[in-house]
Design an enzyme around this catalytic site. Structure first.
Site, mmCIF file in Angstrom:
data_model
loop_
_atom_site.group_PDB
_atom_site.id
_atom_site.type_symbol
_atom_site.label_atom_id
_atom_site.label_comp_id
_atom_site.label_asym_id
_atom_site.label_seq_id
_atom_site.Cartn_x
_atom_site.Cartn_y
_atom_site.Cartn_z
ATOM 1 C CE LYS A 69 -4.438 0.804 0.051
ATOM 2 N NZ LYS A 69 -5.564 -0.080 -0.316
ATOM 3 C CG ASP A 79 -7.352 2.981 -0.946
ATOM 4 O OD1 ASP A 79 -7.768 1.817 -0.880
ATOM 5 O OD2 ASP A 79 -7.488 3.786 0.007
HETATM 6 P P1 NDP Z 1 -13.010 7.367 -3.050
HETATM 7 O O1 NDP Z 1 -11.990 8.399 -2.795
HETATM 8 O O2 NDP Z 1 -13.496 7.135 -4.427
HETATM 9 O O3 NDP Z 1 -14.283 7.610 -2.130
HETATM 10 C C1 NDP Z 1 -14.147 7.701 -0.754
HETATM 11 C C2 NDP Z 1 -15.507 8.069 -0.171
HETATM 12 O O4 NDP Z 1 -15.437 8.002 1.250
HETATM 13 C C3 NDP Z 1 -15.916 9.505 -0.509
HETATM 14 O O5 NDP Z 1 -17.311 9.569 -0.526
HETATM 15 C C4 NDP Z 1 -15.324 10.276 0.660
HETATM 16 O O6 NDP Z 1 -15.984 11.500 0.896
HETATM 17 C C5 NDP Z 1 -15.554 9.317 1.798
HETATM 18 N N1 NDP Z 1 -14.529 9.465 2.831
HETATM 19 C C6 NDP Z 1 -13.192 9.431 2.647
HETATM 20 N N2 NDP Z 1 -12.559 9.637 3.808
HETATM 21 C C7 NDP Z 1 -13.513 9.816 4.720
HETATM 22 C C8 NDP Z 1 -13.481 10.066 6.100
HETATM 23 N N3 NDP Z 1 -12.324 10.183 6.765
HETATM 24 N N4 NDP Z 1 -14.671 10.169 6.751
HETATM 25 C C9 NDP Z 1 -15.841 10.056 6.074
HETATM 26 N N5 NDP Z 1 -15.927 9.824 4.761
HETATM 27 C C10 NDP Z 1 -14.780 9.700 4.101
HETATM 28 O O7 NDP Z 1 -12.392 6.000 -2.452
HETATM 29 P P2 NDP Z 1 -12.845 4.505 -2.723
HETATM 30 O O8 NDP Z 1 -14.303 4.428 -2.962
HETATM 31 O O9 NDP Z 1 -11.916 3.935 -3.693
HETATM 32 O O10 NDP Z 1 -12.501 3.831 -1.299
HETATM 33 C C11 NDP Z 1 -13.458 3.690 -0.265
HETATM 34 C C12 NDP Z 1 -13.015 2.579 0.664
HETATM 35 O O11 NDP Z 1 -12.928 1.346 -0.053
HETATM 36 C C13 NDP Z 1 -11.648 2.754 1.313
HETATM 37 O O12 NDP Z 1 -11.659 2.157 2.596
HETATM 38 C C14 NDP Z 1 -10.729 1.939 0.406
HETATM 39 O O13 NDP Z 1 -9.548 1.521 1.073
HETATM 40 C C15 NDP Z 1 -11.642 0.765 0.105
HETATM 41 N N6 NDP Z 1 -11.328 -0.015 -1.077
HETATM 42 C C16 NDP Z 1 -11.186 0.556 -2.310
HETATM 43 C C17 NDP Z 1 -10.944 -0.217 -3.414
HETATM 44 C C18 NDP Z 1 -10.862 0.354 -4.787
HETATM 45 O O14 NDP Z 1 -10.721 -0.427 -5.733
HETATM 46 N N7 NDP Z 1 -10.966 1.669 -4.966
HETATM 47 C C19 NDP Z 1 -10.768 -1.680 -3.299
HETATM 48 C C20 NDP Z 1 -11.023 -2.196 -1.978
HETATM 49 C C21 NDP Z 1 -11.270 -1.379 -0.922
HETATM 50 P P3 NDP Z 1 -15.559 12.869 0.142
HETATM 51 O O15 NDP Z 1 -16.259 12.811 -1.181
HETATM 52 O O16 NDP Z 1 -16.052 13.913 1.047
HETATM 53 O O17 NDP Z 1 -14.075 12.842 0.017
HETATM 54 O O1 2IT Z 2 -7.850 -1.867 -0.893
HETATM 55 C C1 2IT Z 2 -7.773 -2.359 -2.050
HETATM 56 O O2 2IT Z 2 -7.894 -3.565 -2.242
HETATM 57 C C2 2IT Z 2 -7.547 -1.441 -3.160
HETATM 58 N N1 2IT Z 2 -7.499 -0.231 -2.952
HETATM 59 C C3 2IT Z 2 -7.338 -1.977 -4.540
HETATM 60 C C4 2IT Z 2 -5.907 -2.384 -4.730
HETATM 61 C C5 2IT Z 2 -5.527 -2.805 -6.139
HETATM 62 O O3 2IT Z 2 -4.333 -3.060 -6.301
HETATM 63 O O4 2IT Z 2 -6.381 -2.887 -7.019
#
Ligand code: NDP
Ligand code: 2IT
Length: 446
Positions: A124, A164
């Site tokens: 990460k 992420d």
């Molecule tokens: P994005 O940046 O696309 O979206 C994040 C969302 O969460 C936004 O709505 C954001 O709000 C909100 N957010 C972020 N930080 C906070 C906080 N501290 N408190 C409250 N709300 C918050 O990220 P992702 O959708 O990619 O990621 C979301 C989660 O999923 C994370 O935990 C990530 O690690 C996990 N994840 C992501 C993957 C991926 O492929 N992208 C894969 C597996 C897990 P705002 O719009 O206000 O910033």
């Molecule tokens: O938390 C996760 O699994 C991710 N943000 C995706 C990682 C990746 O390499 O696709």
């Protein structure tokens, strides 16, 4: 092994890293029996080698903002473990990023990637840079400065980053472009790339869709049909929006979403028109959910709040960030009749909340199982890049769905308790651990 002693030692050696301690504690407490039934693991001190990252890169990222001011952020990459494949994991850009958060994410990623059945180790990275409010040019300059420091540590068979929080297709495009320029190669060194330069169809949707597929597998163990069910989602980023889209497609209702400023509640479920508006607002306009009631007055907005205490739902899919659902939120969900929680985010539920869900014997899937579809599809993107081919959306979606069913089967295999209850936390941790442990044993002390 005494889990408590290992944790105490890690806390002493790495103080002030609460998220890292939390993630390690959760895994170690569920693998203790398995670990102790393999005395050779102890002789090789496998547990410490699995908990402490292989290496950590930390660097200053200096860039110039649009007003000409020089800005400095911290950048990091944690290469946690490559026993079963190249280091693989996302990059997070958010003001809250620090070593504790990235160490917990890299640790979790190692077990998650093992569950996918694909050859990927855990990593990460990220920065305390916040893309919110920055211009495209500022984002580009930042991404280039970040990769200028990191590129030597990356490579298609070495370490493959992805998105992420705060890192989506735009940021991956800028980072990949600069990597390509420095390394003078066109390889699959980042995933989540644009379709025109090696990205995979369905990668943007994969984490959200994958979580829905995992949920369907869980519901099937109790003969529950998802149609008409009320689903509370948090977040409104990549994971949350594609979760919401698939939930609606499956005939269920999305009753909440959130961003870092507050949450929206739609007691009767979002309509397609409302969802399309939110999708555009968050992903294209980069706006705030507080604007939604101006356009749709039947949707409520709660400033500064998370959705859990405001919704009556059957299913919760926390998809924003870590520790966004605590013990009192779990009480509220359970009291309102919630019978399934499937985590889109990484470690969104606090240990107290997890304990309450398991005590209540509801269906509860931890992120490392339920959200593994994102990185699994990154693995499929790597496979396509190696072959220099691209598969159809149907092909990738079919493989994603099969991988999620396989992860679910692994959880059943290792997580079934004597009373028949499936403890998905234990199932995912033991299944993820065994594969990495076997590989580490075979490769000697490294
Ligand atoms: P994005 O940046 O696309 O979206 C994040 C969302 O969460 C936004 O709505 C954001 O709000 C909100 N957010 C972020 N930080 C906070 C906080 N501290 N408190 C409250 N709300 C918050 O990220 P992702 O959708 O990619 O990621 C979301 C989660 O999923 C994370 O935990 C990530 O690690 C996990 N994840 C992501 C993957 C991926 O492929 N992208 C894969 C597996 C897990 P705002 O719009 O206000 O910033
Ligand atoms: O938390 C996760 O699994 C991710 N943000 C995706 C990682 C990746 O390499 O696709």
């Amino acid at each position: 092994m005494k889990t408590t002693e290992v944790i105490a030692d890690l806390k002493r050696r790495f103080p002030n890293e609460p998220e890292y301690h939390q993630a390690v504690e959760e895994v170690l407490s569920s693998i203790e029996d398995v670990y102790n039934s393999h005395p050779e693991f102890e002789r090789y001190n496998l547990i410490e080698r699995l908990c402490i990252p292989d290496r950590i890169f930390a660097f200053r990222v200096s860039w110039v903002d649009d007003s000409g001011k020089v800005r400095n952020n911290m950048g990091y990459r944690i290469q946690h473990n490559n026993a079963i494949g190249p280091y693989k994991g996302g990059i997070r850009f958010h003001a809250s990023v620090n070593l504790s958060i990235l160490k917990f994410l890299a640790f979790e990623q190692t077990f998650k990637n093992s569950l996918t059945t694909l050859a990927m180790g855990g990593a990460k990275g990220g920065s305390d840079f916040s893309p919110r409010g920055k211009s495209n040019m500022e984002i580009m300059r930042f991404c280039q400065a970040f990769v200028a420091e990191l590129w030597r540590q990356l490579g298609p068979d070495t370490d493959v980053p992805a998105g992420d929080i705060g890192v989506g297709a735009r940021e991956v495009g800028y980072m990949y472009g600069y990597y390509k320029k420095m390394a003078r190669e066109f390889t699959g060194t980042f995933t989540g790339k644009g379709i025109s330069f090696g990205g995979s169809l369905i990668r943007p949707e994969a984490t959200g869709y994958g979580n829905c597929y995992f949920l369907l597998n869980m519901l099937a163990t109790r003969g529950i049909d998802i149609k008409g069910k009320r689903v509370a989602i948090s977040g409104s980023g990549n994971v949350a929006t594609y979760t919401a889209q698939k939930i609606m497609e499956l005939g269920a209702k999305v009753v909440s979403m959130s961003d870092s400023s507050g949450c929206i509640i739609a007691p009767d479920g979002l309509t397609k028109e409302q969802f399309d508006f939110i999708f555009e607002l968050k992903t294209i306009m980069r706006g705030r959910l507080s604007e939604v009631p101006d356009v749709f007055p039947d949707i409520q907005y709660h400033d500064g709040q998370r959705p859990w205490k405001f919704v009556k739902c059957d299913i919760a899919m926390p998809s924003a960030t870590q520790n966004e659902l605590d013990g009192s939120d779990a009480d509220a969900l359970l009291a309102a009749g919630c019978f399934a929680v499937s985590e889109g985010a990484n470690m969104p539920s606090t240990p107290e909340a997890v304990h309450k869900f398991i005590e209540a014997r509801i269906l509860y899937a931890p992120g490392k199982a339920a959200n593994a579809g994102g990185v699994a599809t990154s693995g499929l993107e790597m496979a396509q890049n190696s072959q220099k081919l691209s598969w159809s959306a149907e092909e990738v979606d079919r493989r994603l769905s099969e991988i999620m069913a396989n992860i679910h089967a692994q959880c059943l295999r290792y997580g079934k308790e004597p009373d028949g209850y499936v403890n998905y936390v234990r199932g995912a941790n033991v299944a993820g651990f065994m594969k990495v442990a076997d590989a580490m044993m075979a490769q000697g002390i490294l």
